[in-house]
Scaffold this motif. Structure first.
Motif, PDB file in Angstrom:
ATOM      1  N   LEU A   1      -3.006  18.880   3.466  1.00 20.42           N
ATOM      2  CA  LEU A   1      -3.306  19.722   2.316  1.00 20.42           C
ATOM      3  C   LEU A   1      -4.264  18.986   1.395  1.00 20.42           C
ATOM      4  O   LEU A   1      -4.519  17.782   1.569  1.00 20.42           O
ATOM      5  N   ASP A   2      -4.777  19.696   0.410  1.00 18.41           N
ATOM      6  CA  ASP A   2      -5.667  19.061  -0.562  1.00 18.41           C
ATOM      7  C   ASP A   2      -4.936  17.940  -1.298  1.00 18.41           C
ATOM      8  O   ASP A   2      -3.703  17.974  -1.448  1.00 18.41           O
ATOM      9  N   GLY A   3      -5.707  16.971  -1.774  1.00 15.59           N
ATOM     10  CA  GLY A   3      -5.136  15.904  -2.583  1.00 15.59           C
ATOM     11  C   GLY A   3      -4.408  14.847  -1.791  1.00 15.59           C
ATOM     12  O   GLY A   3      -3.622  14.079  -2.351  1.00 15.59           O
ATOM     13  N   GLY A   4      -4.655  14.798  -0.487  1.00 17.18           N
ATOM     14  CA  GLY A   4      -4.008  13.776   0.332  1.00 17.18           C
ATOM     15  C   GLY A   4      -2.535  14.031   0.606  1.00 17.18           C
ATOM     16  O   GLY A   4      -1.793  13.115   0.966  1.00 17.18           O
ATOM     17  N   VAL A   5      -2.127  15.277   0.417  1.00 16.10           N
ATOM     18  CA  VAL A   5      -0.719  15.618   0.657  1.00 16.10           C
ATOM     19  C   VAL A   5      -0.536  16.023   2.119  1.00 16.10           C
ATOM     20  O   VAL A   5      -1.324  16.808   2.661  1.00 16.10           O
TER      21      VAL A   5
ATOM     22  N   ASP B   1       1.684   8.528   1.719  1.00 21.66           N
ATOM     23  CA  ASP B   1       2.357   8.303   0.439  1.00 21.66           C
ATOM     24  C   ASP B   1       2.588   9.579  -0.365  1.00 21.66           C
ATOM     25  O   ASP B   1       3.153   9.538  -1.453  1.00 21.66           O
ATOM     26  N   LYS B   2       2.149  10.737   0.152  1.00 19.75           N
ATOM     27  CA  LYS B   2       2.452  12.016  -0.503  1.00 19.75           C
ATOM     28  C   LYS B   2       2.870  12.991   0.600  1.00 19.75           C
ATOM     29  O   LYS B   2       2.015  13.535   1.312  1.00 19.75           O
ATOM     30  N   VAL B   3       4.147  13.190   0.739  1.00 20.43           N
ATOM     31  CA  VAL B   3       4.668  13.992   1.851  1.00 20.43           C
ATOM     32  C   VAL B   3       5.618  15.057   1.326  1.00 20.43           C
ATOM     33  O   VAL B   3       6.543  14.758   0.557  1.00 20.43           O
ATOM     34  N   ILE B   4       5.356  16.303   1.735  1.00 22.30           N
ATOM     35  CA  ILE B   4       6.303  17.382   1.422  1.00 22.30           C
ATOM     36  C   ILE B   4       6.856  17.921   2.740  1.00 22.30           C
ATOM     37  O   ILE B   4       6.158  17.976   3.748  1.00 22.30           O
ATOM     38  N   VAL B   5       8.138  18.269   2.728  1.00 22.59           N
ATOM     39  CA  VAL B   5       8.810  18.686   3.961  1.00 22.59           C
ATOM     40  C   VAL B   5       9.391  20.082   3.765  1.00 22.59           C
ATOM     41  O   VAL B   5      10.218  20.298   2.868  1.00 22.59           O
ATOM     42  N   ASP B   6       8.939  21.013   4.608  1.00 22.52           N
ATOM     43  CA  ASP B   6       9.406  22.404   4.559  1.00 22.52           C
ATOM     44  C   ASP B   6      10.702  22.526   5.370  1.00 22.52           C
ATOM     45  O   ASP B   6      10.700  22.322   6.587  1.00 22.52           O
ATOM     46  N   PHE B   7      11.783  22.873   4.683  1.00 22.38           N
ATOM     47  CA  PHE B   7      13.101  22.986   5.308  1.00 22.38           C
ATOM     48  C   PHE B   7      13.488  24.443   5.590  1.00 22.38           C
ATOM     49  O   PHE B   7      14.650  24.713   5.892  1.00 22.38           O
ATOM     50  N   SER B   8      12.522  25.370   5.502  1.00 27.41           N
ATOM     51  CA  SER B   8      12.858  26.796   5.664  1.00 27.41           C
ATOM     52  C   SER B   8      13.638  27.080   6.937  1.00 27.41           C
ATOM     53  O   SER B   8      14.544  27.920   6.948  1.00 27.41           O
TER      54      SER B   8
ATOM     55  N   ARG C   1       5.742   1.464  -0.809  1.00 30.36           N
ATOM     56  CA  ARG C   1       4.292   1.427  -1.042  1.00 30.36           C
ATOM     57  C   ARG C   1       3.905   2.318  -2.214  1.00 30.36           C
ATOM     58  O   ARG C   1       2.738   2.652  -2.380  1.00 30.36           O
ATOM     59  N   GLY C   2       4.911   2.780  -2.953  1.00 29.23           N
ATOM     60  CA  GLY C   2       4.620   3.633  -4.106  1.00 29.23           C
ATOM     61  C   GLY C   2       4.509   5.101  -3.762  1.00 29.23           C
ATOM     62  O   GLY C   2       4.092   5.917  -4.598  1.00 29.23           O
ATOM     63  N   GLY C   3       4.873   5.483  -2.529  1.00 28.77           N
ATOM     64  CA  GLY C   3       4.768   6.870  -2.099  1.00 28.77           C
ATOM     65  C   GLY C   3       6.001   7.677  -2.437  1.00 28.77           C
ATOM     66  O   GLY C   3       7.039   7.142  -2.848  1.00 28.77           O
ATOM     67  N   THR C   4       5.870   8.995  -2.270  1.00 27.98           N
ATOM     68  CA  THR C   4       6.951   9.912  -2.626  1.00 27.98           C
ATOM     69  C   THR C   4       7.085  11.005  -1.579  1.00 27.98           C
ATOM     70  O   THR C   4       6.092  11.513  -1.057  1.00 27.98           O
TER      71      THR C   4
ATOM     72  N   PRO D   1       4.541  24.802  -4.001  1.00 27.97           N
ATOM     73  CA  PRO D   1       3.832  24.273  -5.178  1.00 27.97           C
ATOM     74  C   PRO D   1       4.669  23.239  -5.958  1.00 27.97           C
ATOM     75  O   PRO D   1       4.131  22.243  -6.449  1.00 27.97           O
ATOM     76  N   SER D   2       5.968  23.490  -6.046  1.00 21.46           N
ATOM     77  CA  SER D   2       6.831  22.535  -6.758  1.00 21.46           C
ATOM     78  C   SER D   2       6.888  21.199  -6.014  1.00 21.46           C
ATOM     79  O   SER D   2       6.897  20.124  -6.639  1.00 21.46           O
ATOM     80  N   ALA D   3       6.924  21.271  -4.703  1.00 18.65           N
ATOM     81  CA  ALA D   3       6.970  20.037  -3.918  1.00 18.65           C
ATOM     82  C   ALA D   3       5.671  19.252  -4.069  1.00 18.65           C
ATOM     83  O   ALA D   3       5.685  18.022  -4.218  1.00 18.65           O
ATOM     84  N   ILE D   4       4.542  19.971  -4.037  1.00 18.05           N
ATOM     85  CA  ILE D   4       3.246  19.295  -4.215  1.00 18.05           C
ATOM     86  C   ILE D   4       3.188  18.624  -5.590  1.00 18.05           C
ATOM     87  O   ILE D   4       2.750  17.474  -5.719  1.00 18.05           O
ATOM     88  N   ALA D   5       3.666  19.339  -6.602  1.00 11.45           N
ATOM     89  CA  ALA D   5       3.675  18.755  -7.961  1.00 11.45           C
ATOM     90  C   ALA D   5       4.552  17.511  -8.012  1.00 11.45           C
ATOM     91  O   ALA D   5       4.234  16.540  -8.712  1.00 11.45           O
ATOM     92  N   ALA D   6       5.655  17.520  -7.254  1.00  8.73           N
ATOM     93  CA  ALA D   6       6.595  16.389  -7.286  1.00  8.73           C
ATOM     94  C   ALA D   6       6.011  15.127  -6.669  1.00  8.73           C
ATOM     95  O   ALA D   6       6.420  14.020  -7.029  1.00  8.73           O
ATOM     96  N   VAL D   7       5.091  15.285  -5.719  1.00 13.34           N
ATOM     97  CA  VAL D   7       4.545  14.094  -5.055  1.00 13.34           C
ATOM     98  C   VAL D   7       3.158  13.708  -5.577  1.00 13.34           C
ATOM     99  O   VAL D   7       2.607  12.691  -5.166  1.00 13.34           O
ATOM    100  N   SER D   8       2.594  14.533  -6.443  1.00  9.74           N
ATOM    101  CA  SER D   8       1.206  14.287  -6.880  1.00  9.74           C
ATOM    102  C   SER D   8       1.173  13.517  -8.198  1.00  9.74           C
ATOM    103  O   SER D   8       2.158  13.450  -8.916  1.00  9.74           O
TER     104      SER D   8
END
Lengths: 111, 136
Positions: A8-12, A41-48, A71-74, A104-111
């Motif tokens: 995704l955009d922003g290195g996610v 270092d920016k990972v979101i996981v879809d649990f649907s 490494r400072g990632g989330t 969107p909430s997950a992206i905000a949490a890791v960005s």
């Protein structure tokens, strides 16, 4: 268990899981999650599509999150159903890995 | 349908267990939330036995018996592995931070938190773990 990855955009990195996260599911995704945890270092996981989460699956998530955190990632999870959410709360893992409502909430949490 | 399932000490046994449970829960009309709790408890108990109960899985005997109604289910897990009382086992330290968190050790806590009642006894060479999950 199936796992797919999407940039995704922003290195996610968006990781989508599908299937039960039990002993067999954990075996299926342990190596991919170890690689992700070691490199991203920016990972979101879809649990649907994860309706069952056992402790052995929690272990995979925590191991990757710790590796990223060093490494400072989330990592953040989203679209988590009632049963997996209950497991994350019972183990206290929801205090160290963000459990969010939607993408969107997950992206905000890791960005 | 049989109310007793025998399993090998092999990770593939969990898929058999979960297919069997789904059919039994449906047959009993068990409330979904109670079914989810029992499925979790049995997965944790059997996974623990498979992963830690035996030096040699060749002689392993694991069995799950289940009685279920619409609002309550009771399972008995028996195995001839090394003695293990999940009620006496130490729990993983509570999570305080990502850096200090232990990677594993969550299964026993999940069982204790999820089940309405747990009872363990060692009879001869057999572990007997009774798990009750209820909507009441």
């Amino acid at each position: 268990m199936q796992i797919s990855q999407q940039e995704l955009d922003g290195g996610v990195l968006k990781v989508t899981l599908s299937g039960p996260f039990d002993i067999a599911g954990a075996a299926d995704v342990d190596v991919p999650f170890s690689v992700i945890g070691g490199r991203r270092d920016k990972v979101i996981v879809d649990f649907s599509d994860v309706d069952f989460l056992a402790s052995i699956g929690v272990r995979v998530l925590v191991k990757a999150a710790k590796s990223m955190g060093n490494r400072g990632g989330t990592m953040a999870l989203f679209n988590v159903g009632e049963a997996p959410r209950k497991v994350l709360a019972s183990t206290g893992v929801d205090t160290i890995i963000a459990v969010t409502e939607d993408e969107p909430s997950a992206i905000a949490a890791v960005s | 349908m049989q109310d007793r399932l025998t399993l090998d000490a092999d990770p593939a046994a969990l898929a058999r267990l979960n297919d069997w449970l789904a059919a039994r829960f449906s047959e009993a009309g068990l409330a979904p939330a109670v079914a989810a709790d029992m499925k979790l408890c049995l997965n944790e108990a059997v996974t623990n036995t498979i992963c830690h109960g035996f030096d040699d899985p060749a002689g392993a005997r694991i069995a799950v018996e289940l009685q279920a109604g619409p609002r309550r289910a009771v399972a008995l897990v028996t195995d001839n592995g090394r003695p293990f009382d999940p009620l006496a086992a130490p729990l993983a330290a509570p999570i305080e931070s990502l850096r200090s968190a232990q990677i594993g050790g969550f299964g026993i806590k999940l069982m204790r938190d999820t089940a309405s009642a747990l009872h363990y006894e060692r009879v001869g060479d057999t572990n007997r773990l009774r798990i009750e999950c209820s909507a009441d």
